[in-house]
Design a protein around this motif. Structure first.
Motif, mmCIF file in Angstrom:
data_model
loop_
_atom_site.group_PDB
_atom_site.id
_atom_site.type_symbol
_atom_site.label_atom_id
_atom_site.label_comp_id
_atom_site.label_asym_id
_atom_site.label_seq_id
_atom_site.Cartn_x
_atom_site.Cartn_y
_atom_site.Cartn_z
ATOM 1 N N MET A 1 0.809 -1.252 -0.153
ATOM 2 C CA MET A 1 -0.073 0.101 -0.073
ATOM 3 C C MET A 1 0.968 1.300 -0.141
ATOM 4 S SD MET A 1 -3.025 1.170 2.538
ATOM 5 C CE MET A 1 -2.127 1.783 3.900
ATOM 6 N N LEU A 2 1.862 1.319 0.864
ATOM 7 C CA LEU A 2 2.701 2.498 0.971
ATOM 8 C C LEU A 2 3.536 2.496 -0.370
ATOM 9 C CD1 LEU A 2 4.092 2.471 4.707
ATOM 10 C CD2 LEU A 2 2.154 3.708 3.536
ATOM 11 N N GLY A 3 4.112 1.424 -0.855
ATOM 12 C CA GLY A 3 4.562 1.443 -2.217
ATOM 13 C C GLY A 3 3.808 2.199 -3.412
ATOM 14 N N GLY A 4 2.323 1.787 -3.422
ATOM 15 C CA GLY A 4 1.579 2.340 -4.234
ATOM 16 C C GLY A 4 1.412 3.920 -3.915
ATOM 17 N N LEU A 5 1.353 4.189 -2.731
ATOM 18 C CA LEU A 5 1.373 5.658 -2.504
ATOM 19 C C LEU A 5 2.541 6.361 -3.133
ATOM 20 C CD1 LEU A 5 -0.288 5.682 0.937
ATOM 21 C CD2 LEU A 5 -1.410 6.205 -1.270
ATOM 22 N N HIS B 1 -4.663 -0.155 -19.131
ATOM 23 C CA HIS B 1 -4.098 -1.018 -17.958
ATOM 24 C C HIS B 1 -3.581 -0.129 -16.934
ATOM 25 C CE1 HIS B 1 -4.316 -5.209 -19.327
ATOM 26 N NE2 HIS B 1 -5.402 -4.864 -19.215
ATOM 27 N N PHE B 2 -2.849 0.934 -17.607
ATOM 28 C CA PHE B 2 -2.008 1.909 -16.372
ATOM 29 C C PHE B 2 -3.133 2.845 -15.805
ATOM 30 C CE2 PHE B 2 -0.736 5.943 -15.402
ATOM 31 C CZ PHE B 2 0.604 5.759 -14.865
ATOM 32 N N TRP B 3 -4.133 3.332 -16.257
ATOM 33 C CA TRP B 3 -5.035 3.900 -15.693
ATOM 34 C C TRP B 3 -5.922 3.210 -14.722
ATOM 35 C CZ3 TRP B 3 -6.735 7.814 -13.674
ATOM 36 C CH2 TRP B 3 -8.205 8.206 -13.313
ATOM 37 N N THR B 4 -6.476 1.954 -15.258
ATOM 38 C CA THR B 4 -7.225 1.255 -14.236
ATOM 39 C C THR B 4 -6.408 0.740 -12.979
ATOM 40 O OG1 THR B 4 -8.140 0.117 -16.126
ATOM 41 C CG2 THR B 4 -8.587 -1.047 -13.916
ATOM 42 N N GLN B 5 -5.162 0.486 -13.299
ATOM 43 C CA GLN B 5 -4.356 0.127 -12.038
ATOM 44 C C GLN B 5 -4.284 1.063 -11.023
ATOM 45 O OE1 GLN B 5 -3.888 -2.659 -11.829
ATOM 46 N NE2 GLN B 5 -1.915 -3.455 -10.961
ATOM 47 N N ARG B 6 -3.972 2.358 -11.496
ATOM 48 C CA ARG B 6 -4.104 3.677 -10.500
ATOM 49 C C ARG B 6 -5.470 3.927 -10.194
ATOM 50 N NH1 ARG B 6 0.342 2.490 -12.057
ATOM 51 N NH2 ARG B 6 2.196 3.871 -12.454
ATOM 52 N N LEU B 7 -6.330 3.681 -10.718
ATOM 53 C CA LEU B 7 -7.969 3.667 -10.340
ATOM 54 C C LEU B 7 -8.069 2.736 -9.243
ATOM 55 C CD1 LEU B 7 -10.630 5.467 -10.986
ATOM 56 C CD2 LEU B 7 -11.201 3.207 -12.172
ATOM 57 N N THR B 8 -7.797 1.767 -9.246
ATOM 58 C CA THR B 8 -8.109 0.614 -8.357
ATOM 59 C C THR B 8 -7.274 0.450 -7.174
ATOM 60 O OG1 THR B 8 -6.711 -1.078 -9.819
ATOM 61 C CG2 THR B 8 -9.199 -1.252 -9.982
ATOM 62 N N ALA B 9 -6.017 0.987 -7.351
ATOM 63 C CA ALA B 9 -5.323 1.284 -6.471
ATOM 64 C C ALA B 9 -5.733 2.549 -5.430
ATOM 65 C CB ALA B 9 -3.616 1.648 -6.833
ATOM 66 N N ALA C 1 -8.787 3.032 -4.854
ATOM 67 C CA ALA C 1 -9.865 2.496 -4.152
ATOM 68 C C ALA C 1 -9.310 1.396 -3.122
ATOM 69 C CB ALA C 1 -10.735 1.734 -4.912
ATOM 70 N N ASN C 2 -8.121 0.730 -3.356
ATOM 71 C CA ASN C 2 -7.691 -0.277 -2.434
ATOM 72 C C ASN C 2 -7.571 0.232 -1.171
ATOM 73 O OD1 ASN C 2 -8.446 -2.287 -4.477
ATOM 74 N ND2 ASN C 2 -6.378 -2.549 -5.109
ATOM 75 N N ALA C 3 -6.781 1.623 -1.269
ATOM 76 C CA ALA C 3 -5.958 2.046 -0.144
ATOM 77 C C ALA C 3 -7.296 2.012 0.958
ATOM 78 C CB ALA C 3 -5.455 3.011 -0.356
ATOM 79 N N PRO C 4 -8.238 2.806 0.820
ATOM 80 C CA PRO C 4 -9.183 2.835 2.192
ATOM 81 C C PRO C 4 -9.752 1.596 2.331
ATOM 82 C CG PRO C 4 -9.910 4.130 0.124
ATOM 83 C CD PRO C 4 -8.743 3.783 -0.211
ATOM 84 N N LEU C 5 -10.258 0.954 1.097
ATOM 85 C CA LEU C 5 -10.837 -0.590 1.277
ATOM 86 C C LEU C 5 -10.319 -1.545 2.278
ATOM 87 C CD1 LEU C 5 -12.754 -0.646 -2.271
ATOM 88 C CD2 LEU C 5 -13.873 -0.364 -0.052
ATOM 89 N N ALA D 1 -14.466 -3.772 -1.949
ATOM 90 C CA ALA D 1 -12.880 -4.338 -1.804
ATOM 91 C C ALA D 1 -12.862 -5.556 -2.762
ATOM 92 C CB ALA D 1 -12.539 -4.732 -0.296
ATOM 93 N N VAL D 2 -13.491 -6.457 -2.957
ATOM 94 C CA VAL D 2 -13.260 -7.680 -3.644
ATOM 95 C C VAL D 2 -13.084 -7.294 -5.059
ATOM 96 C CG1 VAL D 2 -14.397 -9.852 -4.524
ATOM 97 C CG2 VAL D 2 -14.289 -9.294 -1.839
#
Lengths: 133, 137
Positions: A87-91, B31-39, B41-45, B80-81
């Motif tokens: 997660m931090l790596g992603g940030l 793919h680059f965009w989707t990866q950032r978008l889901t990232a 979302a993933n952090a708080p989830l 999250a899933v």
């Protein structure tokens, strides 16, 4: 334009990982992929846990027993750390995407913060989880 | 990749392909965009997920089901899933494309990656819905 002819001799390859001196940024970059792969496998554990809960008390009891055991807790602890690190790596990648943090000192600081921050967050989560129950 | 040549007649690419600008991969920067978008979302989830897992620990079965049945908990888990499985599918695809060069093995790996991500996603979603809507206890 003359057609390019593929030479029969082996082409020189660019130096690979083992040639370079390890740096913090390089190590954290490699580790981001490793943690991502570990989380990928760990997703199956989440699926097993949820499906067991949906299957009934017996199945859930078995899975809950495993995750409550020493080995299970160790898996969960390492999983927490890997998750926090990824997660931090992603940030860190978001900071770079926005165009910040490319100076040498900033790069090093961010790489170190990823590792140190992930350890602190993991210990914090477990301390809270164990004291608030 | 942008094609900045003056004379674009010297190419195998069709004008339509150039205009779409999706490159050799066929999906451009998607793919680059989707990866950032889901990232994002993933952090708080996933932080919420960690809290939920901590709350679930040591609960007897009926209480565990009751907690999972709470609409907020179920919604967070469903989101999250979806976000995590989409993220991990693309992430693993990039790793496979980078390191697996044998064509057959690469194709098999990409297939397996898609199957794995979908199976994990559907299993989790089915279980969450079953628990939260199924009146198990």
């Amino acid at each position: 334009m003359a057609p390019t002819v593929r030479p029969t001799v082996a082409q020189p390859l660019s130096p690979h990982l083992q040639i370079y001196r390890w740096t913090w940024t390089m190590a954290m970059s490699v580790f981001h992929r490793i943690t991502g792969t570990a989380l990928y496998g760990g997703a199956a554990l989440v699926a097993i846990w949820l499906v067991a809960l949906a299957s009934g008390p017996a199945a859930y009891g078995t899975v809950a027993w495993f995750f409550g055991s020493i080995v299970g807790r160790l898996v969960l602890f390492v999983y927490t750390w890997i998750l926090m690190h990824h997660m931090l790596g992603g940030l860190r990648h978001f900071i770079w995407d926005l165009g910040y943090g490319f100076d040498r000192a900033q790069r090093m600081g961010l790489a170190r913060a990823t590792l140190i921050g992930s350890v602190i967050l993991t210990v914090l989560i477990w301390a809270l989880a164990l004291t608030l129950r | 990749m942008a094609d900045n040549r003056q004379n674009t007649n010297v190419t195998m690419r069709t004008p339509r392909a150039r205009v779409k600008g999706l490159g050799a991969s066929g999906h451009g920067a998607g793919h680059f965009w989707t990866q950032r978008l889901t990232a994002a979302a993933n952090a708080p989830l996933m932080l919420a997920f960690v809290v939920i897992v901590a709350l679930m620990a040591n609960r007897p079965y009926p209480e565990a089901v009751a907690l999972m049945s709470h609409p907020v908990v179920a919604l967070i888990l469903i989101l999250a899933v979806i976000s995590v499985t989409a993220h991990m599918r693309i992430g693993m695809q990039v790793i496979i494309e980078d390191y697996v060069h044998d064509k057959k093995l690469k194709l098999l790996s990409l297939l397996a990656n898609n199957f794995y991500a979908v199976v994990v996603a559907v299993a989790c979603l089915y279980a969450i819905l079953r628990v939260s809507l199924g009146k198990l206890v």
